[in-house]
Design a protein around this motif. Structure first.
Motif, short mmCIF file in Angstrom:
data_model
loop_
_atom_site.label_atom_id
_atom_site.label_comp_id
_atom_site.label_asym_id
_atom_site.label_seq_id
_atom_site.Cartn_x
_atom_site.Cartn_y
_atom_site.Cartn_z
N SER A 35 0.97 -1.58 0.05
CA SER A 35 -0.44 -0.06 -0.17
C SER A 35 1.14 1.18 0.45
N GLY A 36 0.76 2.58 -0.17
CA GLY A 36 1.15 3.75 -0.72
C GLY A 36 0.73 4.67 -1.86
N SER A 37 0.72 5.67 -1.82
CA SER A 37 0.95 6.41 -2.83
C SER A 37 1.03 6.04 -3.43
N THR A 38 2.92 5.64 -4.07
CA THR A 38 3.62 5.30 -4.93
C THR A 38 3.19 4.65 -5.64
N THR A 39 2.88 3.32 -5.13
CA THR A 39 2.61 2.00 -5.31
C THR A 39 1.18 1.76 -5.83
N LEU A 40 0.21 3.13 -5.48
CA LEU A 40 -1.52 3.27 -6.39
C LEU A 40 -0.51 4.02 -7.84
N LEU A 41 0.26 4.48 -7.45
CA LEU A 41 0.69 5.21 -9.50
C LEU A 41 1.12 4.39 -10.20
N ILE A 42 1.99 3.25 -9.19
CA ILE A 42 2.36 1.57 -10.23
C ILE A 42 0.58 1.54 -10.02
N ALA A 43 -0.10 1.05 -9.54
CA ALA A 43 -1.44 0.42 -10.09
C ALA A 43 -1.54 0.70 -11.19
N GLU A 44 -2.04 2.80 -11.48
CA GLU A 44 -1.87 3.23 -12.56
C GLU A 44 -1.59 2.94 -14.19
N GLU A 45 -0.58 2.68 -13.57
CA GLU A 45 1.10 2.20 -14.86
C GLU A 45 0.29 0.90 -14.98
N LEU A 46 0.28 -0.37 -14.01
CA LEU A 46 -0.05 -1.87 -14.23
C LEU A 46 -1.49 -1.99 -14.83
N VAL A 47 -1.87 -1.31 -14.68
CA VAL A 47 -3.87 -0.91 -15.30
C VAL A 47 -3.60 -1.20 -16.88
N LYS A 48 -2.76 -0.96 -17.37
CA LYS A 48 -2.78 -0.41 -18.95
C LYS A 48 -2.20 -1.43 -20.07
N MET A 49 -1.51 -2.75 -18.75
CA MET A 49 -0.68 -4.52 -19.07
C MET A 49 -2.21 -5.02 -19.66
N GLY A 50 -1.85 -6.13 -19.82
CA GLY A 50 -2.46 -7.31 -19.53
C GLY A 50 -1.66 -8.37 -19.07
N GLY A 77 -7.18 -11.06 2.27
CA GLY A 77 -7.76 -10.11 3.26
C GLY A 77 -7.71 -9.38 4.62
N GLY A 78 -8.05 -9.12 5.43
CA GLY A 78 -7.15 -9.52 6.77
C GLY A 78 -8.06 -7.56 7.54
N THR A 79 -6.88 -7.02 8.09
CA THR A 79 -7.99 -5.24 8.96
C THR A 79 -7.98 -4.37 8.30
N LEU A 80 -8.68 -4.42 7.94
CA LEU A 80 -8.90 -2.65 7.38
C LEU A 80 -8.20 -1.78 8.16
N ARG A 81 -7.16 -1.13 7.96
CA ARG A 81 -6.15 0.35 8.51
C ARG A 81 -7.10 1.47 8.25
N HIS A 82 -7.86 2.56 7.64
CA HIS A 82 -8.87 2.76 7.35
C HIS A 82 -7.23 4.96 7.28
N LYS A 83 -6.38 4.15 7.52
CA LYS A 83 -5.47 5.73 6.89
C LYS A 83 -4.83 5.65 6.28
N THR A 84 -4.37 4.31 5.91
CA THR A 84 -4.36 4.09 4.10
C THR A 84 -5.11 3.35 3.38
N ARG A 85 -5.68 2.71 3.53
CA ARG A 85 -6.84 2.19 3.39
C ARG A 85 -6.60 0.36 2.93
N SER A 86 -5.80 -0.11 3.72
CA SER A 86 -5.43 -0.89 3.30
C SER A 86 -5.19 -1.65 4.03
N LEU A 87 -5.31 -3.55 4.05
CA LEU A 87 -5.47 -4.82 4.93
C LEU A 87 -3.93 -5.09 5.60
N HIS A 88 -4.38 -5.52 6.60
CA HIS A 88 -3.09 -5.95 7.68
C HIS A 88 -3.51 -7.41 8.28
N GLY A 89 -2.13 -7.74 9.28
CA GLY A 89 -2.62 -9.00 10.59
C GLY A 89 -2.32 -10.05 9.58
N ALA A 90 -2.92 -11.05 10.68
CA ALA A 90 -2.71 -12.46 10.58
C ALA A 90 -3.43 -13.21 9.32
#
Length: 187
Positions: A35-50, A77-90
């Motif tokens: 998760s993170g702001s830079t990895t979100l930008l990577i997702a926006e690049e990867l979505v153009k691929m197949g 899956g996991g527990t939502l961390r609201h600040k980063t909108r990401s899933l964590h935990g066991a």
């Protein structure tokens, strides 16, 4: 939110980093995206691929990637961390058991040759689990974060194969990181 503010703040270097990172991904590759702001930008690049598989704990990245039916998307899956909108935990960590991926792209609040990559957030173990599952661990961190050290280590310097950062990183810092064993790509 804080994530969107950070995303808007440093978009130019981060977008160059994201483009460089995504250019490493080949057809048939499997990618773990932290998760993170830079990895979100990577997702926006990867979505153009197949014909790639992306495994992520980031809800914003998953939302972006879900629009391309030629991408196999795996959500931890996991527990939502609201600040980063990401899933964590066991549960999130267990989702990575038995997974092997070609790449992990991981961001950070700070990077230095002693502490590796660190965060100011509470400590979460998922990045270390992701790193164990990846053949190549690539830190995607803009140069303003060099020399900053958060209070929680994300990954030790010895767990990182490559750093993609912007050309604001000075030569001394680059040499120090290379001596610590990192391949450094400046964009």
């Amino acid at each position: 939110t804080v994530l969107e503010d950070r995303y808007a703040l440093a978009q130019t270097p981060k977008s160059r980093i994201a483009k460089q990172a995504s250019s490493l991904v080949f057809s048939g590759a499997s990618v773990i995206l932290d998760s993170g702001s830079t990895t979100l930008l990577i997702a926006e690049e990867l979505v153009k691929m197949g014909n790639i598989t992306v495994i992520t704990n980031s809800l914003p990245a998953a939302d972006v990637l879900s629009t391309n039916k030629d991408i196999t998307l795996v959500l931890c899956g996991g527990t939502l961390r609201h600040k980063t909108r990401s899933l964590h935990g066991a549960i999130a960590e267990a989702a990575l058991n038995g997974v092997t991926a070609d790449f992990l792209f991981v961001g950070a609040d700070g990077i230095d040759p002693v502490n590796g990559i660190t965060t100011f957030n509470e400590g979460y173990a998922i990045s270390a689990v992701m790193a164990k599952a990846a053949k190549k661990v690539i830190a995607v961190v803009d140069s303003t974060k060099y020399g900053r050290s958060g209070f929680n280590q994300v990954l030790g310097i010895d767990q990182i194969d490559c750093l993609i950062t912007d050309d604001g990183l000075d030569d001394n810092a680059r040499v120090v990181l290379q001596k610590a064993g990192l391949s450094v790509i400046l964009v």
